[in-house]
Design an enzyme around this catalytic site. Structure first.
Site, short mmCIF file in Angstrom:
data_model
loop_
_atom_site.label_atom_id
_atom_site.label_comp_id
_atom_site.label_asym_id
_atom_site.label_seq_id
_atom_site.Cartn_x
_atom_site.Cartn_y
_atom_site.Cartn_z
CD GLU A 272 -29.61 12.57 12.43
OE1 GLU A 272 -29.02 12.94 11.40
OE2 GLU A 272 -30.78 12.92 12.71
CD1 TRP A 303 -24.98 28.01 -8.75
CD2 TRP A 303 -25.70 28.71 -6.75
NE1 TRP A 303 -25.88 27.08 -8.28
CE2 TRP A 303 -26.34 27.49 -7.05
CE3 TRP A 303 -26.00 29.33 -5.54
CZ2 TRP A 303 -27.25 26.88 -6.19
CZ3 TRP A 303 -26.90 28.73 -4.68
CH2 TRP A 303 -27.53 27.52 -5.01
CG ASN A 338 -25.89 17.96 11.43
OD1 ASN A 338 -25.56 17.81 10.26
ND2 ASN A 338 -27.15 18.06 11.81
CD1 TRP A 356 -25.61 23.74 -5.06
CD2 TRP A 356 -24.29 21.98 -4.70
NE1 TRP A 356 -25.84 22.83 -6.06
CE2 TRP A 356 -25.05 21.74 -5.87
CE3 TRP A 356 -23.39 21.01 -4.28
CZ2 TRP A 356 -24.93 20.56 -6.62
CZ3 TRP A 356 -23.27 19.84 -5.03
CH2 TRP A 356 -24.03 19.63 -6.18
CD1 TRP A 379 -21.49 20.39 1.53
CD2 TRP A 379 -22.19 22.47 1.06
NE1 TRP A 379 -20.70 21.26 2.22
CE2 TRP A 379 -21.10 22.54 1.95
CE3 TRP A 379 -22.80 23.64 0.66
CZ2 TRP A 379 -20.61 23.76 2.42
CZ3 TRP A 379 -22.30 24.87 1.12
CH2 TRP A 379 -21.22 24.91 2.00
C1 LIG Z 1 -23.29 20.61 4.65
C2 LIG Z 1 -23.11 19.30 5.36
C3 LIG Z 1 -22.01 18.51 5.07
C4 LIG Z 1 -21.84 17.28 5.71
N1 LIG Z 1 -20.74 16.50 5.40
C5 LIG Z 1 -20.59 15.30 5.98
C6 LIG Z 1 -19.47 14.47 5.67
O1 LIG Z 1 -18.65 14.79 4.81
N2 LIG Z 1 -19.34 13.28 6.33
C7 LIG Z 1 -20.24 12.88 7.27
O2 LIG Z 1 -20.06 11.80 7.85
N3 LIG Z 1 -21.31 13.63 7.57
C8 LIG Z 1 -21.50 14.82 6.97
N4 LIG Z 1 -22.58 15.60 7.31
C9 LIG Z 1 -23.57 15.07 8.28
C10 LIG Z 1 -23.31 15.43 9.75
O3 LIG Z 1 -23.07 16.80 9.88
C11 LIG Z 1 -22.14 14.66 10.37
O4 LIG Z 1 -22.27 13.29 10.10
C12 LIG Z 1 -22.09 14.85 11.87
O5 LIG Z 1 -21.96 16.20 12.19
C13 LIG Z 1 -20.91 14.07 12.45
O6 LIG Z 1 -20.84 14.24 13.82
P1 LIG Z 1 -21.23 13.04 14.81
O7 LIG Z 1 -20.51 11.80 14.42
O8 LIG Z 1 -21.03 13.55 16.19
O9 LIG Z 1 -22.75 12.88 14.45
P2 LIG Z 1 -23.98 12.25 15.24
O10 LIG Z 1 -24.99 13.31 15.37
O11 LIG Z 1 -23.52 11.56 16.46
O12 LIG Z 1 -24.57 11.22 14.19
C14 LIG Z 1 -24.20 9.83 14.17
C15 LIG Z 1 -23.74 9.42 12.81
O13 LIG Z 1 -24.80 9.49 11.88
C16 LIG Z 1 -24.33 9.95 10.63
N5 LIG Z 1 -24.99 11.22 10.32
C17 LIG Z 1 -25.42 12.14 11.19
N6 LIG Z 1 -26.06 13.14 10.55
C18 LIG Z 1 -26.02 12.83 9.25
C19 LIG Z 1 -26.50 13.48 8.07
N7 LIG Z 1 -27.18 14.63 8.11
N8 LIG Z 1 -26.24 12.90 6.88
C20 LIG Z 1 -25.57 11.72 6.80
N9 LIG Z 1 -25.11 11.06 7.89
C21 LIG Z 1 -25.32 11.61 9.09
C22 LIG Z 1 -22.83 10.13 10.77
O14 LIG Z 1 -22.20 8.95 10.33
C23 LIG Z 1 -22.65 10.32 12.26
O15 LIG Z 1 -21.41 9.92 12.73
C24 LIG Z 1 -22.78 16.83 6.66
C25 LIG Z 1 -23.89 17.65 6.95
C26 LIG Z 1 -24.06 18.87 6.30
C27 LIG Z 1 -25.24 19.71 6.64
#
Ligand SMILES: Cc1cc2nc3c(=O)[nH]c(=O)nc-3n(C[C@H](O)[C@H](O)[C@H](O)COP(=O)(O)OP(=O)(O)OC[C@H]3O[C@@H](n4cnc5c(N)ncnc54)[C@H](O)[C@@H]3O)c2cc1C
Length: 469
Positions: A272, A303, A338, A356, A379
Site C-alpha cells: 500500500e 457524465w 479504503n 468522478w 477516483w
Molecule cells: C476514491 C479513493 C480516494 C482516496 N483518496 C485518498 C487520499 O486523498 N489520501 C490518501 O492518503 N489516500 C487516499 N486513498 C487511498 C486509501 O483509501 C487511504 O490511503 C487509506 O484508506 C488510509 O487509511 P489508512 O492510513 O488506515 O490506510 P492503510 O491501509 O493502513 O495503508 C497504509 C498507507 O498506505 C497508503 N495507501 C493505502 N492505500 C492506498 C491507495 N489505494 N492509494 C494510495 N495510497 C494508499 C496511505 O498512505 C496509507 O496511510 C483513496 C482511495 C480511494 C479508493
C-alpha cells in the site's frame, strides 16, 4: 554558513526530516518558517478538516521547536515572496526545504529557485515525502510505468535511504517578526467533524501501535469495514508527521521477526505504501490526470449532471446502507475506510453516472488525509478511467460488497444508526421494488442491476467511438 531558512511544508516533524537535518548541520543559526496560505473559505483541493489538522499540527511543531531552543516563524501570503523577504531580512544564505510531490508545489519550487538566483541565496531542495520520486523508477526503456505491478517490482528492488537523526537543537536568531500562529479563524471557517489527534507525537504513537499490534494481521483484515485493522497513518504521511523512511524501516525490522503468514500480511502493507508512491509518480509524469481521464480512450466522456443525486450521495441518503455508512463516516470524521472509498466512488460513477471529478473534489474538501495524487488515483481507478487494471467493466455491487466486508453490518449500524435494529441480512440485499429496508430509511435511489448495464453501455460506446477517431 551563518544563517539558513528551513521552510516547513509537508514535513511537520523533527524526527528524520531530511532538509531540516541538513539546514541544522550546515548553518550556525536556522530560521524555521511556515508560510500560511491566503486561501479563504472554498477551495477545490482542501477543506476545513484538513486546515484544522494542519493548525493543530503546527501548534505542536511550534512547541517542539521551542523546546529545542528555536522559534517557528509564521508568515502569510505568497510563499516565494515571503521566503525571499525573510531571507533578505535575516541575511539567510540558503533556503532549505523538502520537495512537494504535487504539481502546484513543483511550480512554487521552480519560482523560488529563480528568485534565489537573482537575490543571491542558495535553494536546497531535498527528497523526503517518498522513498522513490520522479524519475527514480522507470521501465527498461526509461519510460514511466503506467501499471502498478511492474512498477512495484522495480520499486522494491531499489536501495532505500535510511532515516537521519532527529533534530534536537535549533538556534534561531531573536527579533524576527512573525504572524500569529494560524487557527481556523485565520480563514474564517469551522469544522463539525471529530478528527484524529494531530501533531508529531500523536502520529508517532499511532505508528508504534500499528507496528506493534496491527502490521502482522494487516493483510488478513485490511478490507474488513467492521474490524478497523488498518494503520490510520494516511493524514500523518500527508503532513509528514512521520517519515516514510522510518515507517518503512520499522516495517522491515518487524517483518524480520514474523513467521511466514504474518510476514505476508505485513508485506501487503508495504504494497500500500508503494501504491502511494505509484500515484505520486503518475501525477509527476502525467499532471493532466487532474483535468481528465488517465486512459485516453475515456477523455471527454459525458457524465450525468444531476445535482440532487449528487447531494444525496454527499449526505449519505442514497438508500444503499454501505454507501451511506461510508459517506457519513466521511462527514463525521474526515476519514473513510479504503473499502468504503472504493464502494462509494464506484457508486457515484457507475450507479449514478456522475463525473468522478465531482467526487474527487468533494473528497478533497472532506478528507483529513486528502492528497491530490492518491485521491485522483483512487477516483480514476474506481471510475475505470485510470492507470492500472480496474477496467471499467469491473463494477462492484454495493450489496454483495457489504455482505463480504461487513457481514454483521457493524460498520453500517455504527454510521447509519436508524438501521441499528434491522437484521444484518436485510442490509445486504435490495428490498423489493417500491419497498424500504426500514420505515425511517430511504428506498434505494436506483436499481443497481439496471444502472450497471447503463454504465457498461456508456463506457463501451465511448471506447468504440474513440477507437475510430
Ligand atoms: C476514491 C479513493 C480516494 C482516496 N483518496 C485518498 C487520499 O486523498 N489520501 C490518501 O492518503 N489516500 C487516499 N486513498 C487511498 C486509501 O483509501 C487511504 O490511503 C487509506 O484508506 C488510509 O487509511 P489508512 O492510513 O488506515 O490506510 P492503510 O491501509 O493502513 O495503508 C497504509 C498507507 O498506505 C497508503 N495507501 C493505502 N492505500 C492506498 C491507495 N489505494 N492509494 C494510495 N495510497 C494508499 C496511505 O498512505 C496509507 O496511510 C483513496 C482511495 C480511494 C479508493
Amino acid at each position: 554558513m551563518k544563517r539558513a531558512l528551513h521552510w516547513f511544508r509537508r514535513d511537520l516533524r523533527l524526527h528524520d526530516n531530511t532538509a531540516l537535518r541538513q539546514a541544522v548541520d550546515a548553518a550556525g543559526k536556522v530560521i524555521p518558517v511556515y508560510v500560511i496560505s491566503d486561501w479563504k473559505g472554498e477551495h477545490r483541493w482542501t477543506g476545513p478538516n484538513r486546515q484544522e489538522f494542519l493548525c493543530r499540527s503546527l501548534a505542536e511543531l511550534a512547541g517542539r521547536i521551542e523546546q529545542a531552543g528555536g522559534k517557528l516563524i509564521f508568515r502569510q501570503g505568497n510563499a516565494v515572496r515571503e521566503l525571499a523577504l525573510l531571507a533578505k531580512e535575516t541575511k539567510a544564505e540558503a533556503v532549505y526545504f523538502n520537495r512537494d510531490p504535487d504539481p502546484f508545489g513543483r511550480e512554487v519550487e521552480e519560482e523560488l529557485a529563480r528568485v534565489g538566483e537573482t537575490q543571491g541565496f542558495a535553494v536546497v531542495a531535498c527528497k523526503d515525502a517518498c522513498l522513490h520520486e520522479r524519475n527514480e523508477v522507470l521501465t527498461g526503456s526509461a519510460e514511466p510505468y503506467r501499471v502498478f505491478t511492474p512498477y512495484s517490482r522495480a520499486w522494491a528492488k531499489l536501495p532505500k535511504d535510511k532515516p537521519v537523526a532527529k533534530v534536537t537543537r535549533i538556534r534561531t536568531p531573536s527579533g524576527i517578526r512573525s504572524e500569529p500562529r494560524p487557527t481556523l479563524e485565520t480563514w474564517r471557517i469551522k469544522i463539525d467533524a471529530e478528527i484524529l489527534p494531530a501533531g508529531e507525537e500523536a502520529a508517532r504513537k499511532r505508528m508504534t501501535a500499528f507496528i506493534t499490534s496491527g502490521l502482522a494481521s494487516y493483510g488478513a483484515v485490511r478490507d474488513r469495514l467492521d474490524l478497523g485493522g488498518t494503520s490510520r497513518l494516511s493524514q500523518d504521511l500527508r503532513y509528514g508527521l512521520i517519515s516514510i523512511r522510518e515507517l518503512f524501516e520499522r516495517c522491515r525490522e518487524k517483518m524480520e521477526t514474523l513467521p511466514k503468514e504474518q510476514r505476508d500480511n505485513a508485506s501487503k502493507y508495504v504494497g500500500e505504501l508503494i501504491w502511494r508512491e505509484f500515484y505520486q509518480q503518475i501525477l509527476w509524469h502525467f499532471p493532466e490526470v487532474l483535468e481528465d481521464s488517465f486512459n485516453p480512450r475515456f477523455r471527454g466522456m459525458r457524465w450525468t449532471d444531476d445535482p440532487r443525486a449528487f447531494e444525496r450521495w454527499c449526505a449519505g441518503e442514497t438508500g444503499f446502507p454501505v454507501v451511506d455508512a461510508g459517506m457519513r463516516q466521511l462527514a463525521q470524521t474526515g476519514f473513510m475506510h479504503n473499502r468504503a472509498r472504493m464502494i462509494t466512488a464506484m457508486f457515484l460513477t457507475k450507479d449514478l453516472h456522475i463525473d468522478w471529478r465531482e467526487g474527487e473534489s468533494y473528497f478533497m474538501r472532506q478528507l483529513t488525509d486528502g492528497d491530490i495524487a492518491s485521491n485522483n488515483g483512487g477516483w480514476q481507478w474506481s471510475a475505470g478511467t485510470g492507470a492500472d487494471a480496474a477496467p471499467y467493466f469491473r463494477i462492484q455491487n454495493p450489496w454483495t460488497q457489504s455482505a463480504r466486508f461487513d457481514p454483521d453490518a457493524v460498520y453500517i449500524k455504527q454510521w447509519v444508526p436508524e438501521l441499528r435494529d434491522v437484521p444484518a441480512e436485510k442490509l445486504h440485499a435490495a428490498p423489493a421494488p417500491g419497498l424500504r429496508i426500514s420505515r425511517n430509511y430511504p428506498a434505494p435511489m436506483v436499481d443497481h442491476a439496471t444502472e450497471r448495464e447503463r454504465a457498461l453501455e456508456m463506457f463501451a460506446k465511448y471506447r468504440d467511438a474513440t477507437a475510430t477517431r
